[in-house]
Design a protein around this motif. Structure first.
Motif, PDB file in Angstrom:
ATOM      1  N   ALA A   1       5.711 -23.632 -24.390  1.00 57.96           N
ATOM      2  CA  ALA A   1       6.224 -24.521 -25.360  1.00 57.96           C
ATOM      3  C   ALA A   1       7.891 -24.086 -25.583  1.00 57.96           C
ATOM      4  O   ALA A   1       8.591 -24.945 -26.337  1.00 57.96           O
ATOM      5  CB  ALA A   1       5.517 -24.511 -26.621  1.00 57.96           C
ATOM      6  N   ALA A   2       7.966 -22.748 -25.445  1.00 55.58           N
ATOM      7  CA  ALA A   2       9.696 -22.353 -25.606  1.00 55.58           C
ATOM      8  C   ALA A   2      10.549 -22.706 -24.454  1.00 55.58           C
ATOM      9  O   ALA A   2      11.628 -22.237 -24.515  1.00 55.58           O
ATOM     10  CB  ALA A   2       9.526 -20.687 -26.076  1.00 55.58           C
ATOM     11  N   ILE A   3      10.139 -23.130 -23.411  1.00 54.82           N
ATOM     12  CA  ILE A   3      11.124 -23.728 -22.376  1.00 54.82           C
ATOM     13  C   ILE A   3      11.359 -25.020 -22.362  1.00 54.82           C
ATOM     14  O   ILE A   3      10.426 -25.881 -22.705  1.00 54.82           O
ATOM     15  CB  ILE A   3      10.265 -23.381 -20.992  1.00 54.82           C
TER      16      ILE A   3
ATOM     17  N   ALA B   1      16.307 -20.338 -23.832  1.00 59.78           N
ATOM     18  CA  ALA B   1      15.719 -21.427 -22.931  1.00 59.78           C
ATOM     19  C   ALA B   1      15.130 -22.846 -23.464  1.00 59.78           C
ATOM     20  O   ALA B   1      15.237 -23.838 -22.863  1.00 59.78           O
ATOM     21  CB  ALA B   1      14.333 -20.878 -22.252  1.00 59.78           C
ATOM     22  N   THR B   2      14.672 -22.593 -24.748  1.00 61.55           N
ATOM     23  CA  THR B   2      14.255 -23.938 -25.603  1.00 61.55           C
ATOM     24  C   THR B   2      15.314 -24.855 -25.912  1.00 61.55           C
ATOM     25  O   THR B   2      14.887 -25.896 -25.985  1.00 61.55           O
ATOM     26  CB  THR B   2      13.552 -23.417 -26.816  1.00 61.55           C
ATOM     27  N   LYS B   3      16.635 -24.300 -25.878  1.00 62.03           N
ATOM     28  CA  LYS B   3      17.800 -25.291 -26.205  1.00 62.03           C
ATOM     29  C   LYS B   3      18.624 -25.718 -25.381  1.00 62.03           C
ATOM     30  O   LYS B   3      19.629 -26.271 -25.567  1.00 62.03           O
ATOM     31  CB  LYS B   3      18.612 -24.359 -27.286  1.00 62.03           C
ATOM     32  N   LEU B   4      18.167 -25.565 -23.743  1.00 56.24           N
ATOM     33  CA  LEU B   4      18.637 -26.123 -22.886  1.00 56.24           C
ATOM     34  C   LEU B   4      18.815 -27.483 -22.533  1.00 56.24           C
ATOM     35  O   LEU B   4      17.659 -28.314 -22.899  1.00 56.24           O
ATOM     36  CB  LEU B   4      18.164 -25.475 -21.328  1.00 56.24           C
TER      37      LEU B   4
ATOM     38  N   ALA C   1      19.740 -28.963 -15.332  1.00 58.01           N
ATOM     39  CA  ALA C   1      20.020 -29.426 -13.884  1.00 58.01           C
ATOM     40  C   ALA C   1      20.660 -28.305 -13.020  1.00 58.01           C
ATOM     41  O   ALA C   1      20.489 -28.224 -12.013  1.00 58.01           O
ATOM     42  CB  ALA C   1      20.541 -30.795 -13.869  1.00 58.01           C
ATOM     43  N   ARG C   2      21.576 -27.753 -13.729  1.00 60.63           N
ATOM     44  CA  ARG C   2      22.519 -26.632 -13.062  1.00 60.63           C
ATOM     45  C   ARG C   2      21.586 -25.365 -12.726  1.00 60.63           C
ATOM     46  O   ARG C   2      22.058 -24.888 -11.773  1.00 60.63           O
ATOM     47  CB  ARG C   2      23.792 -26.350 -13.959  1.00 60.63           C
TER      48      ARG C   2
END
Length: 239
Positions: free
Chosen positions: A65-67, A192-195, A201-202
């Motif tokens: 859930a944090a990804i 990671a949760t805010k990407l 994509a990068r």
């Protein structure tokens, strides 16, 4: 003599069965236990220690859930578009890879050069996870066969969500850099949760060759490939 040979074959079969049972038990345990290291990571740690006398390492486990869902979609779009539907192995992709190997062997024969027995290409996310968790990096037919078996075990014993969670927390994103959280912090200075979609994509672009792409993460190739992945992300079904 014949009886002795049969006994040896029996012992070999029992050993192989015990090996597969051991793998199955370890995979089943991953329903409740996060794997601390993978075979690939241990190999990399030894290589770094041998070459540099130190182990620069960055990894932090984060729950599914944090990804960011953008990263999940980007990685699936880039690495394995059929992830939600297949049973661990994409047989059509394997057939194409086999045909490619056959052509390579025929070409090598024409040049009077030996061609190594190997299977390349066609790996799903589940197969990549199987290889990283348990196997070496060599690309022989026997290792590929074991990879198939492990991939089927992973799909039978773990949910798709859990497979993707383990994969994203252990996959390599640079020299001594493993997992989505470490990659997000290293390249974008965020969790990671805010990407966002472009950042995700990068990162997905880098997965086939992270050690190469980490040297130029902002290259024109990475940007162009990321745009292609972003265009596919909307059609991705998440587990």
């Amino acid at each position: 003599m014949k009886r002795h040979a049969l006994r040896l074959l029996g012992l070999l079969a029992l050993s192989l069965l015990a090996l597969q049972l051991g793998f199955a038990l370890r995979i089943a345990a991953m329903n409740v236990i996060d794997p601390q290291t993978t075979s690939f990571q241990r190999s990399e740690a030894w290589r770094l220690l041998s070459e540099t006398q130190r182990i620069p390492w960055s990894q932090q486990w984060v729950p599914y859930a944090a990804i960011s869902p953008h990263l999940k979609r980007a990685v699936i779009a880039s690495e394995d578009a059929g992830f939600a539907e297949h049973s661990g192995v994409e047989w059509d992709a394997i057939e194409k890879a086999w045909e490619k190997n056959q052509r390579a062997e025929a070409s090598a024969a024409q040049r009077a050069r030996p061609a190594p027995a190997k299977v390349v290409g066609g790996s799903t996310i589940t197969q990549q996870l199987a290889k990283n968790l348990f196997l070496s990096g060599e690309r022989t037919v026997l290792r590929k066969a074991q990879e198939f078996i492990l991939a089927l075990m992973l799909e039978a014993l773990l949910s798709k969500q859990r497979i993707l969670e383990i994969y994203l927390n252990n996959v390599e994103w640079g020299e001594g850099l493993f997992g989505a959280q470490a990659a997000a912090r290293h390249y974008f200075r965020k969790d990671a949760t805010k990407l966002g979609p472009d950042e995700a994509a990068r990162l997905a672009v880098m997965l086939p060759a992270p050690k190469r792409f980490e040297k130029r993460p902002g290259s024109a190739y990475v940007a162009a490939r990321a745009a292609t992945i972003m265009a596919r992300m909307g059609a991705v079904e998440l587990p």
